[in-house]
Design a protein around this motif. Structure first.
Motif: not given
Length: 118
Positions: A31-32, A34, A57
């Motif tokens: 994800e953006q 993580q 994260s």
């Protein structure tokens, strides 16, 4: 549960015991906000050796760092930041994990070689 400086101190101690000396084998960005580092831990490590995954994260509501066994789905094309991390950090070893006094930040010190081999 909020991640305050005292909780992060305990987390740093656990991560240091499990990850110091480990080699970064794979870097993913599911994800953006993580980053997932696949680590290869030495056999003489207190944890017993073998593979491990370190999830970092920076999410606004769920900032965290921990070891995980979960699998994450990755985008078809890796983001540019992930490619940059791969370029500079693949093959690096985690030398130490520190925390500035009473701050909510972790500093990872890595030993790695550049393209020339130094």
């Amino acid at each position: 549960m909020p991640l305050d400086a005292l909780t992060l101190m305990a987390l740093r101690a656990e991560l240091e015991e499990a990850a110091v000396g480990a080699k970064i084998d794979k870097i993913q960005q599911p994800e953006q906000d993580q980053i997932l580092l696949s680590l290869r831990v030495e056999r003489h490590a207190p944890r017993g050796g073998g593979p491990a995954k370190l999830l970092l994260s920076a999410g606004t509501g769920d900032a965290r760092a921990h070891l995980t066994e979960s699998s994450f789905e990755n985008p078809a094309t890796p983001p540019m930041f992930c490619m940059l991390l791969r370029k500079h950090l693949l093959g690096a070893r985690i030398r130490q994990i520190t925390q500035p006094p009473l701050e909510r930040a972790l500093d990872f010190t890595l030993d790695c070689v550049d393209a020339v081999g130094t």
